[in-house]
Design a protein around this motif. Structure first.
Motif, PDB file in Angstrom:
ATOM      1  N   VAL A  12      32.765  13.296 -23.508  1.00 26.18           N
ATOM      2  CA  VAL A  12      32.110  12.229 -22.494  1.00 26.18           C
ATOM      3  C   VAL A  12      32.205  12.313 -21.766  1.00 26.18           C
ATOM      4  O   VAL A  12      31.663  11.427 -20.607  1.00 26.18           O
ATOM      5  N   ARG A  13      33.887  12.294 -21.715  1.00 24.40           N
ATOM      6  CA  ARG A  13      33.965  11.561 -19.978  1.00 24.40           C
ATOM      7  C   ARG A  13      33.233  12.489 -19.096  1.00 24.40           C
ATOM      8  O   ARG A  13      33.377  11.778 -18.201  1.00 24.40           O
ATOM      9  N   TRP A  14      33.186  13.841 -19.764  1.00 23.44           N
ATOM     10  CA  TRP A  14      32.862  14.953 -18.303  1.00 23.44           C
ATOM     11  C   TRP A  14      31.550  14.772 -18.268  1.00 23.44           C
ATOM     12  O   TRP A  14      31.122  14.845 -16.834  1.00 23.44           O
ATOM     13  N   LEU A  15      31.161  14.021 -19.190  1.00 30.36           N
ATOM     14  CA  LEU A  15      29.080  13.961 -18.961  1.00 30.36           C
ATOM     15  C   LEU A  15      28.862  12.462 -17.981  1.00 30.36           C
ATOM     16  O   LEU A  15      28.701  12.389 -17.222  1.00 30.36           O
ATOM     17  N   VAL A  16      30.005  11.718 -17.962  1.00 33.41           N
ATOM     18  CA  VAL A  16      29.991  10.374 -18.012  1.00 33.41           C
ATOM     19  C   VAL A  16      30.474  10.868 -16.178  1.00 33.41           C
ATOM     20  O   VAL A  16      29.591  10.197 -15.271  1.00 33.41           O
TER      21      VAL A  16
END
Length: 154
Positions: A12-16
């Motif tokens: 999810v960090r990449w989505l952020v």
């Protein structure tokens, strides 16, 4: 649960990062082109903020179940002198909390502002500051201080 949430948090960090970069790009573009704040930009801003808030919730849960953080909290005098333990026990959560507050407050200010150009200015400035805080506090795979893989397998 830890074995599921940790890779999810990593993913999810990449989505952020991507959603914030896109929102910031649109904010600067709208600001410099002196455009009206569009419904698309508002939706994009809200999506970026919601992804960030979901990531933060996952991170808070991880904080309370992490063996690294547990060691830090139970052995504070020792843990505070160990770079990796201190990073996850204190620095990472503090900086990410600050970033979430900055971006969430900016989103609220944008929603309450009437002037379209002012909306872009607020979003561009504060989302950029928030993203810088986030990028400086992620344990990147290339970091000499505290390193983690770019993608964790489930």
């Amino acid at each position: 649960m830890y074995q599921i949430l940790l890779p999810l948090h990593s993913l999810v960090r990449w989505l952020v990062v991507v959603s914030l970069l896109f929102a910031i790009f649109r904010a600067y573009r709208g600001k410099f082109r002196k455009q009206d704040f569009s419904a698309f930009d508002n939706t994009l801003m809200l999506i970026a903020v919601k992804i960030l808030q979901v990531q933060f919730c996952i991170g808070v849960i991880l904080y309370f179940i992490s063996p690294i953080v547990r060691y830090f909290l139970n052995n504070f005098k020792t843990g505070v002198h160990l770079r990796e333990i201190r990073f996850f026990g204190m620095e990472h959560i503090t900086m990410m909390t600050i970033a979430v507050f900055i971006i969430s407050i900016a989103s609220e200010k944008v929603s309450k502002t009437q002037d379209a150009r002012q909306k872009y200015r607020i979003m561009a400035l504060w989302f950029t500051i928030g993203l810088i805080v986030i990028l400086s506090s992620i344990p990147w795979s290339f970091s000499p201080l505290t390193s983690r893989p770019a993608f964790r397998p489930f």
